[in-house]
Write a protein that holds these residues in place. Structure first.
Motif, mmCIF file in Angstrom:
data_model
loop_
_atom_site.group_PDB
_atom_site.id
_atom_site.type_symbol
_atom_site.label_atom_id
_atom_site.label_comp_id
_atom_site.label_asym_id
_atom_site.label_seq_id
_atom_site.Cartn_x
_atom_site.Cartn_y
_atom_site.Cartn_z
ATOM 1 N N VAL A 1 0.841 -1.207 0.000
ATOM 2 C CA VAL A 1 0.000 0.000 0.000
ATOM 3 C C VAL A 1 0.872 1.250 0.000
ATOM 4 N N LEU A 2 1.886 1.266 0.864
ATOM 5 C CA LEU A 2 2.785 2.417 0.925
ATOM 6 C C LEU A 2 3.511 2.614 -0.407
ATOM 7 N N GLY A 3 3.940 1.504 -0.997
ATOM 8 C CA GLY A 3 4.621 1.587 -2.281
ATOM 9 C C GLY A 3 3.731 2.153 -3.364
ATOM 10 N N LEU A 4 2.471 1.723 -3.381
ATOM 11 C CA LEU A 4 1.539 2.229 -4.387
ATOM 12 C C LEU A 4 1.267 3.719 -4.168
ATOM 13 N N THR B 1 18.015 8.983 -3.864
ATOM 14 C CA THR B 1 17.126 8.412 -2.846
ATOM 15 C C THR B 1 15.714 8.217 -3.382
ATOM 16 N N ALA B 2 15.184 9.223 -4.075
ATOM 17 C CA ALA B 2 13.826 9.139 -4.604
ATOM 18 C C ALA B 2 13.716 8.033 -5.641
ATOM 19 N N ARG B 3 14.732 7.875 -6.460
ATOM 20 C CA ARG B 3 14.679 6.823 -7.482
ATOM 21 C C ARG B 3 14.796 5.434 -6.874
ATOM 22 N N ILE B 4 15.613 5.317 -5.841
ATOM 23 C CA ILE B 4 15.686 4.032 -5.134
ATOM 24 C C ILE B 4 14.332 3.701 -4.512
ATOM 25 N N LEU B 5 13.695 4.712 -3.924
ATOM 26 C CA LEU B 5 12.360 4.508 -3.355
ATOM 27 C C LEU B 5 11.355 4.083 -4.418
ATOM 28 N N THR B 6 11.483 4.593 -5.619
ATOM 29 C CA THR B 6 10.579 4.219 -6.705
ATOM 30 C C THR B 6 10.737 2.739 -7.047
ATOM 31 N N VAL B 7 11.975 2.308 -7.161
ATOM 32 C CA VAL B 7 12.220 0.886 -7.461
ATOM 33 C C VAL B 7 11.739 -0.001 -6.322
ATOM 34 N N ALA C 1 8.749 -2.931 -6.257
ATOM 35 C CA ALA C 1 9.004 -4.283 -5.748
ATOM 36 C C ALA C 1 8.058 -4.617 -4.599
ATOM 37 N N ALA C 2 7.761 -3.627 -3.753
ATOM 38 C CA ALA C 2 6.863 -3.854 -2.611
ATOM 39 C C ALA C 2 5.449 -4.176 -3.076
ATOM 40 N N VAL C 3 4.984 -3.482 -4.117
ATOM 41 C CA VAL C 3 3.642 -3.767 -4.635
ATOM 42 C C VAL C 3 3.582 -5.171 -5.218
ATOM 43 N N LEU C 4 4.594 -5.529 -5.987
ATOM 44 C CA LEU C 4 4.621 -6.875 -6.583
ATOM 45 C C LEU C 4 4.729 -7.946 -5.503
ATOM 46 N N LEU C 5 5.529 -7.662 -4.479
ATOM 47 C CA LEU C 5 5.659 -8.607 -3.377
ATOM 48 C C LEU C 5 4.336 -8.758 -2.640
ATOM 49 N N GLY C 6 3.633 -7.646 -2.412
ATOM 50 C CA GLY C 6 2.335 -7.712 -1.749
ATOM 51 C C GLY C 6 1.329 -8.517 -2.546
ATOM 52 N N SER C 7 1.354 -8.378 -3.889
ATOM 53 C CA SER C 7 0.454 -9.154 -4.736
ATOM 54 C C SER C 7 0.784 -10.643 -4.667
ATOM 55 N N ALA C 8 2.076 -10.957 -4.715
ATOM 56 C CA ALA C 8 2.484 -12.362 -4.617
ATOM 57 C C ALA C 8 2.123 -12.945 -3.255
#
Length: 432
Positions: A19-22, A95-101, A105-112
């Motif tokens: 959720v946070l990632g999205l 930092t912002a770009r790392i957070l984007t990546v 990954a967090a959204v995909l992990l949450g879906s999995a």
């Protein structure tokens, strides 16, 4: 390593991070929020609809037992992928770009994680990373020899030796065809503690455990936690448990699985009913006392196979557990495609092996089985009831069990684990 992946903190954390990632991926200046994000949402919706059409209407990847809410998680994953590049370009600084990546990954992990919670395929970290059969070494063979004592070891006559291990072993072994011509990948074999001690238990019964599609033998040890289930049973019965053999049902390199039938796509039924038992008897000295020592159990595709074996080979498998199986073998293209692909269009050849058709023609007074269905299983629940009714009409000693859950390991695991005492009595370990 036993950290739970389907309950407790891990799935909650995965959901929260998703959720946070999205939120991060959707955040930005007004132009980004009002133009880019809506376009990405439309793309995610279109992708999800396309996935639904392809999976369920065109290619039949899965059926109504597929939890529909998982499409929401699929949409979230597609949305994250569509936003990662524009959010990256919008970001200023490393930092912002790392957070984007990391957010993607967090959204995909949450879906999995959501899919894993739904099916229970990997209940723990250990089940996710371990490879069953690769750490136990060479399978300890017990070659059958003429004149050997074949009295089965049971609770009534077995005394565990002092060196008996507390756990059984899992081994990867090739079980070659010996008459069927069927190609199969490696099988997995569970040997209980009583088999591994010195002296060892002799002539233990055999359980053929059959996996689902898609899938392989290792799934019984990941989602089904088969080793722990069998070790727990053995711990209650002086180290005794059936020898469990999990054959590969994929047909090796054949893109068309055999459906546990003998057909143009291979003699899969003969391989399971003749070649595999012959190898077990000759190399493990198990199941030597005849049909009363043999059982087949499977989930989903494997449940259908267990029923097929019990009906077509009752002299080998008079005991079976059908866990959330179908009422007949199927393929994505439908029945006519199955007939064309497997039997050259001959419906009679299929009916001669199809369990429900055979049950209408024959009686099975010496066969006992359990049909397990999931309370929330939209498709297989009804089909299981049809199997139960047909088996009962054919004179089988049959039970119908409804367990909480859908088409998932919540039902599949308990469908075996909860019936091991019944199986132990049926196979003779615990007495009649």
């Amino acid at each position: 390593m036993n950290l739970a992946l389907t309950t407790g903190a891990v799935p909650l954390a995965a959901f929260a991070l998703g959720v946070l990632g999205l939120c991060w991926l959707c955040a930005g200046p007004p132009r980004y929020v009002t133009r880019v994000v809506p376009l990405a949402l439309m793309g995610a919706l279109a992708g999800t609809v396309g996935l639904f059409v392809a999976a369920e209407l065109l290619l039949s990847w899965w059926n109504a037992s597929f939890p529909r809410y998982l499409y929401l998680y699929s949409a979230a994953g597609i949305l994250a992928v569509l936003l990662v590049v524009p959010r990256w370009r919008l970001s200023r600084g490393v930092t912002a770009r790392i957070l984007t990546v990391l957010s993607t990954a967090a959204v995909l992990l949450g879906s999995a994680s959501a899919a894993n919670v739904a099916y229970g395929q990997y209940p723990t970290i250990q089940s996710l990373v371990e490879r069953p059969g690769e750490s136990s070494g060479e399978v300890p063979l017990r070659k059958a020899v003429p004149g050997q004592d074949t009295t089965p070891s049971t609770e009534a006559n077995w005394t565990p030796p002092s060196d008996m291990p507390s756990e059984g072993g899992v081994y990867k072994v090739p079980i070659p065809e010996s008459g069927s011509g069927y190609a199969a990948g490696p099988s997995l074999v569970y040997l209980p503690p009583a088999y591994l001690g010195t002296p060892h238990a002799q002539n233990l019964p055999v359980l053929l455990a059959l996996h689902g599609q898609p899938g392989g033998p290792a799934d019984w040890f990941a989602g089904g936690q088969l080793q722990q289930v069998m070790d727990d049973f053995a711990a209650q019965h002086h180290g005794l448990a059936p020898v469990v053999v999990i054959p590969d049902l994929s047909g090796g390199s054949n893109s068309n699985w055999s459906l546990c039938l003998d057909s143009k796509q291979g003699r899969g039924a003969t391989y399971l009913a003749e070649d595999v038992p012959r190898w077990i008897q000759e190399n493990l000295s198990a199941g030597l006392s005849g049909p009363r020592q043999w059982a087949a159990a499977g989930y989903s595709y494997g449940g259908t196979c267990a029923l097929q074996l019990a009906v077509n080979f009752p002299e080998t498998f008079p005991t079976f557990i059908d866990i959330a199986g179908e009422n007949e073998p199927t393929i994505p293209g439908g029945m006519q495609s199955l007939l064309n692909t497997y039997f050259g269009g001959d419906a009679g050849a299929f009916a001669a092996q199809n369990a429900l058709d055979v049950l209408k023609q024959q009686s099975f007074p010496d066969t006992a089985g359990i049909v397990v269905i999931g309370k929330d299983d939209g498709v297989y629940k009804g089909e299981g009831r049809q199997v139960y009714d047909a088996a009962q009409a054919a004179g089988m000693d049959i039970q119908l069990q409804e367990l909480p859950g859908g088409h998932s390991w919540q039902v599949w695991k308990e469908g075996l684990a909860g019936n091991l005492d019944w199986l132990g009595h049926r196979l003779g370990i615990l007495g009649p």
